[in-house]
Design an enzyme around this catalytic site. Structure first.
Site, PDB file in Angstrom:
ATOM      1  N   ASN A  88     -25.652 -43.055   1.255  1.00  0.00           N
ATOM      2  CA  ASN A  88     -25.155 -41.748   1.684  1.00  0.00           C
ATOM      3  C   ASN A  88     -26.252 -40.702   1.823  1.00  0.00           C
ATOM      4  O   ASN A  88     -26.103 -39.759   2.598  1.00  0.00           O
ATOM      5  CB  ASN A  88     -24.096 -41.263   0.681  1.00  0.00           C
ATOM      6  CG  ASN A  88     -23.669 -39.837   0.926  1.00  0.00           C
ATOM      7  OD1 ASN A  88     -23.032 -39.525   1.920  1.00  0.00           O
ATOM      8  ND2 ASN A  88     -24.041 -38.945   0.010  1.00  0.00           N
ATOM      9  N   TYR A 152     -32.353 -36.592  13.684  1.00  0.00           N
ATOM     10  CA  TYR A 152     -31.266 -36.917  12.772  1.00  0.00           C
ATOM     11  C   TYR A 152     -30.250 -37.839  13.445  1.00  0.00           C
ATOM     12  O   TYR A 152     -29.868 -38.873  12.893  1.00  0.00           O
ATOM     13  CB  TYR A 152     -30.572 -35.626  12.320  1.00  0.00           C
ATOM     14  CG  TYR A 152     -29.313 -35.858  11.509  1.00  0.00           C
ATOM     15  CD1 TYR A 152     -29.390 -36.133  10.145  1.00  0.00           C
ATOM     16  CD2 TYR A 152     -28.060 -35.795  12.105  1.00  0.00           C
ATOM     17  CE1 TYR A 152     -28.238 -36.342   9.399  1.00  0.00           C
ATOM     18  CE2 TYR A 152     -26.902 -36.013  11.374  1.00  0.00           C
ATOM     19  CZ  TYR A 152     -26.998 -36.277  10.015  1.00  0.00           C
ATOM     20  OH  TYR A 152     -25.859 -36.504   9.284  1.00  0.00           O
ATOM     21  N   LYS A 156     -28.959 -41.928  12.603  1.00  0.00           N
ATOM     22  CA  LYS A 156     -27.592 -42.344  12.316  1.00  0.00           C
ATOM     23  C   LYS A 156     -27.124 -43.430  13.289  1.00  0.00           C
ATOM     24  O   LYS A 156     -26.438 -44.381  12.896  1.00  0.00           O
ATOM     25  CB  LYS A 156     -26.657 -41.137  12.351  1.00  0.00           C
ATOM     26  CG  LYS A 156     -26.915 -40.131  11.245  1.00  0.00           C
ATOM     27  CD  LYS A 156     -26.787 -40.783   9.881  1.00  0.00           C
ATOM     28  CE  LYS A 156     -26.888 -39.784   8.742  1.00  0.00           C
ATOM     29  NZ  LYS A 156     -26.691 -40.414   7.420  1.00  0.00           N
TER      30      LYS A 156
END
Length: 251
Positions: A88, A152, A156
């Site tokens: 996470n 970012y 992901k």
């Protein structure tokens, strides 16, 4: 107390000091699991663990080269086994192309992608012992632009690709791999990135205008999916990306 399917399981949750990580640790602990929350801020981790004897803390930066082995060792020494790894921990440092700093980009790559990769690799022998589960927490899909967040967003998307690939690679070892991809969620991630309350409010309003459900998720709503994909009852689920995003990816 009624025994649940997660009773006695051992779980690592990175980025466990706030937001989705904290909510996930709490839900696992309520189900009877033993949880090691990992993060860089000891005070935040202690808040997560406060009043919950099933949660232990471990201060580490997942991007540090020696951290993965130390994290896995800490979980096994504390609980004697490892059943679930929740990747996470993540950082975002928004910047459009032309203003991206190399060191800042590297920090995002190390924390969001290399850290989970190396932690999963370190955890493999222990996960294999009991047929474990890796849950990668991702975000945007590959078919949508993410202006100002190219680094970012690319980490992901890459993590979802790892989910697909690892699911195939690890199925003979009885290890499942799943992505849970939240949409906009009520977490302090933008505060940690250095944004002012006014900037965060403006950004949130702009994004929420595109969310069919018209609101941000609560961390507990994302945690519910993370915990449930790790259950033995979800044992036929692997390689999937579960988008819990209020519909923004289809709007």
């Amino acid at each position: 107390m009624t025994k649940t399917s997660l009773q006695g399981q051992s779980v690592i949750v990175t980025g466990g000091g706030t937001g989705i990580g904290r909510a996930t640790a709490h839900q696992f602990a309520r189900e009877g699991a033993q949880v090691l929350v990992v993060g860089r801020n000891a005070e935040n981790l202690e808040r997560t663990a406060e009043g919950r004897p099933g949660i232990r803390t471990f201060v580490a930066d997942v991007a540090a080269p020696k951290a993965p082995a130390r994290i896995v060792t800490a979980a096994v020494e504390a609980f004697g086994r490892l059943d679930v790894l929740v990747n996470n921990a993540a950082v975002t440092r928004p910047a459009p192309l032309g203003t991206i700093d190399r060191d800042v980009a590297q920090q995002q790559l190390d924390t969001n992608l290399i850290g989970p990769l190396m932690l999963a690799q370190a955890a493999l022998p222990r996960l294999e012992d009991g047929g474990g589960t890796i849950v990668n927490i991702t975000a945007n899909g590959p078919g949508r632009a993410f202006p100002g967040n190219s680094v970012y967003g690319s980490t992901k998307v890459a993590l979802d690709f790892l989910t697909h690939t690892w699911a195939v690679e690890l199925s003979p070892r009885n290890i499942r791999v799943v992505s849970v991809a939240p949409g906009i969620t009520q977490t302090p991630v933008l505060t940690h990135a250095g944004f002012t309350p006014e900037e965060i409010a403006a950004s949130r309003d702009e994004i929420l205008a595109r969310v069919p459900l018209g609101r941000a998720a609560r961390p507990e709503e994302i945690a519910w999916w993370i915990v449930n994909v790790a259950r033995p009852e979800a044992g036929y689920l692997t390689g999937s990306v579960i988008r819990v995003d209020g519909g923004i990816n289809i709007a």
